[in-house]
Design a protein around this motif. Sequence first.
Motif, PDB file in Angstrom:
ATOM      1  N   CYS A  75       0.834  -1.214   0.000  1.00 22.55           N
ATOM      2  CA  CYS A  75       0.000   0.000   0.000  1.00 22.55           C
ATOM      3  C   CYS A  75       0.864   1.259   0.000  1.00 22.55           C
ATOM      4  O   CYS A  75       0.630   2.206   0.767  1.00 22.55           O
ATOM      5  CB  CYS A  75      -0.952   0.005   1.191  1.00 22.55           C
ATOM      6  N   LEU A  76       1.866   1.284  -0.880  1.00 28.01           N
ATOM      7  CA  LEU A  76       2.872   2.342  -0.838  1.00 28.01           C
ATOM      8  C   LEU A  76       2.300   3.715  -1.151  1.00 28.01           C
ATOM      9  O   LEU A  76       2.825   4.730  -0.676  1.00 28.01           O
ATOM     10  CB  LEU A  76       3.995   2.010  -1.831  1.00 28.01           C
ATOM     11  N   ASP A  77       1.250   3.790  -1.956  1.00 29.08           N
ATOM     12  CA  ASP A  77       0.651   5.075  -2.318  1.00 29.08           C
ATOM     13  C   ASP A  77      -0.536   5.411  -1.419  1.00 29.08           C
ATOM     14  O   ASP A  77      -1.184   6.436  -1.616  1.00 29.08           O
ATOM     15  CB  ASP A  77       0.203   5.054  -3.780  1.00 29.08           C
ATOM     16  N   LEU A  78      -0.824   4.530  -0.464  1.00 30.69           N
ATOM     17  CA  LEU A  78      -2.036   4.685   0.346  1.00 30.69           C
ATOM     18  C   LEU A  78      -1.722   4.913   1.817  1.00 30.69           C
ATOM     19  O   LEU A  78      -2.145   5.908   2.406  1.00 30.69           O
ATOM     20  CB  LEU A  78      -2.920   3.437   0.203  1.00 30.69           C
ATOM     21  N   LEU A  79      -1.017   3.972   2.423  1.00 23.25           N
ATOM     22  CA  LEU A  79      -0.765   4.028   3.863  1.00 23.25           C
ATOM     23  C   LEU A  79       0.530   4.782   4.126  1.00 23.25           C
ATOM     24  O   LEU A  79       1.543   4.231   4.559  1.00 23.25           O
ATOM     25  CB  LEU A  79      -0.747   2.621   4.451  1.00 23.25           C
ATOM     26  N   VAL A  80       0.455   6.069   3.840  1.00 20.19           N
ATOM     27  CA  VAL A  80       1.572   6.994   4.004  1.00 20.19           C
ATOM     28  C   VAL A  80       1.186   7.989   5.100  1.00 20.19           C
ATOM     29  O   VAL A  80       0.057   8.481   5.121  1.00 20.19           O
ATOM     30  CB  VAL A  80       1.865   7.739   2.688  1.00 20.19           C
ATOM     31  N   PRO A 113      -8.215   9.082  -5.552  1.00 21.02           N
ATOM     32  CA  PRO A 113      -9.505   8.529  -5.142  1.00 21.02           C
ATOM     33  C   PRO A 113      -9.395   7.799  -3.809  1.00 21.02           C
ATOM     34  O   PRO A 113      -8.291   7.480  -3.339  1.00 21.02           O
ATOM     35  CB  PRO A 113      -9.811   7.529  -6.265  1.00 21.02           C
ATOM     36  N   TRP A 114     -10.542   7.528  -3.196  1.00 20.33           N
ATOM     37  CA  TRP A 114     -10.568   6.583  -2.087  1.00 20.33           C
ATOM     38  C   TRP A 114     -10.289   5.191  -2.621  1.00 20.33           C
ATOM     39  O   TRP A 114     -10.748   4.831  -3.711  1.00 20.33           O
ATOM     40  CB  TRP A 114     -11.932   6.587  -1.405  1.00 20.33           C
ATOM     41  N   VAL A 115      -9.541   4.405  -1.862  1.00 20.18           N
ATOM     42  CA  VAL A 115      -9.204   3.027  -2.240  1.00 20.18           C
ATOM     43  C   VAL A 115      -9.565   2.123  -1.075  1.00 20.18           C
ATOM     44  O   VAL A 115      -9.226   2.427   0.084  1.00 20.18           O
ATOM     45  CB  VAL A 115      -7.709   2.879  -2.595  1.00 20.18           C
ATOM     46  N   CYS A 116     -10.237   1.026  -1.364  1.00 17.26           N
ATOM     47  CA  CYS A 116     -10.653   0.109  -0.316  1.00 17.26           C
ATOM     48  C   CYS A 116      -9.471  -0.732   0.162  1.00 17.26           C
ATOM     49  O   CYS A 116      -8.671  -1.215  -0.641  1.00 17.26           O
ATOM     50  CB  CYS A 116     -11.775  -0.797  -0.815  1.00 17.26           C
ATOM     51  N   LEU A 117      -9.395  -0.921   1.480  1.00 16.96           N
ATOM     52  CA  LEU A 117      -8.315  -1.690   2.100  1.00 16.96           C
ATOM     53  C   LEU A 117      -8.774  -3.083   2.515  1.00 16.96           C
ATOM     54  O   LEU A 117      -8.137  -3.711   3.369  1.00 16.96           O
ATOM     55  CB  LEU A 117      -7.785  -0.943   3.327  1.00 16.96           C
ATOM     56  N   ASP A 118      -9.840  -3.583   1.908  1.00 18.36           N
ATOM     57  CA  ASP A 118     -10.429  -4.867   2.303  1.00 18.36           C
ATOM     58  C   ASP A 118     -10.377  -5.861   1.148  1.00 18.36           C
ATOM     59  O   ASP A 118     -11.384  -6.076   0.461  1.00 18.36           O
ATOM     60  CB  ASP A 118     -11.871  -4.656   2.763  1.00 18.36           C
ATOM     61  N   PRO A 119      -9.230  -6.500   0.903  1.00 17.79           N
ATOM     62  CA  PRO A 119      -9.164  -7.468  -0.196  1.00 17.79           C
ATOM     63  C   PRO A 119     -10.143  -8.628  -0.042  1.00 17.79           C
ATOM     64  O   PRO A 119     -10.663  -9.142  -1.028  1.00 17.79           O
ATOM     65  CB  PRO A 119      -7.709  -7.964  -0.139  1.00 17.79           C
TER      66      PRO A 119
END
Length: 276
Positions: A75-80, A113-119
């Motif tokens: 999640c390098l572009d997300l969980l920053v 955008p929002w991105v879901c973290l629930d695979p």
Amino acid sequence: MPYSVPVSAPRGPNGPTPMNPGALVPHRFAGPPVDAVLIERRNRFLAICRLRGTGAQVQARSTTVQAHVPDRGRCLDLLVPGQPLILIPARTTALRSTAYTAVLARARTDPSPWVCLDPAGAPRLVEAALARGLLRSLAGHSVCGREIALPRLRKRPRPRIDLLLRGPSGEDVVCEVKSVGAARDGVALFPDAPTTRGLRHLALLSRLARTGRPAALVFCAQRRDAVAVRADSAIDPLFARALREASRAGVRLAAMACDATPEGMLLLHEVPVLLA
């Protein structure tokens, strides 16, 4: 030989009942969405967050909270640190110390955008899309089982596949679903870290297809800006090569895009899978 279906799809008088007939599929985690900002991702499963806003959920708790992260990827572009998150309150128990679950993260790269973290929620989205006819490449298919244990395999424990589909002619189709959160220039990229599990799934699907048994792989891009899906050969060249081999073996490839919102996942449309 029929497949083992330990968890059957709900059935009505005319066959499998759609799990959610609406275009908006609620998140798996029940509760009101709470705005937050990431302070630190301490490990794969734990995020330290600062709550934002003035709602009762924020006032009732400390402004700094711990949240479980369902997505084990990079999640390098997300969980920053500094990125906005959407959390869902969770009940703490003897087995769980985190008071929230991190459900969405705002992408750092435009258009953010929002991105879901629930695979693990992706198979639900594919099932709902099939019920609404949004996946034209799998038109006429419906879900008749989930978490399928395949028979007649020497490996123990037997591998499990996400969905068992029933085709238009009554044939069983083994279907694996891959959640996609990363993207570059509108192309969703999978995986975001090397995946031996993904390689095993592709090898299994390819083996089934070569023996004449229908098999499919569906990528679920859990972000609204995805216009196509591609294997990220820079991250995992083995997976990219195995995906091309699976396609040549007869595995049916499909992909879809969803809009991640605090209230749930809005099903959008099918997008192409790029192999070149």
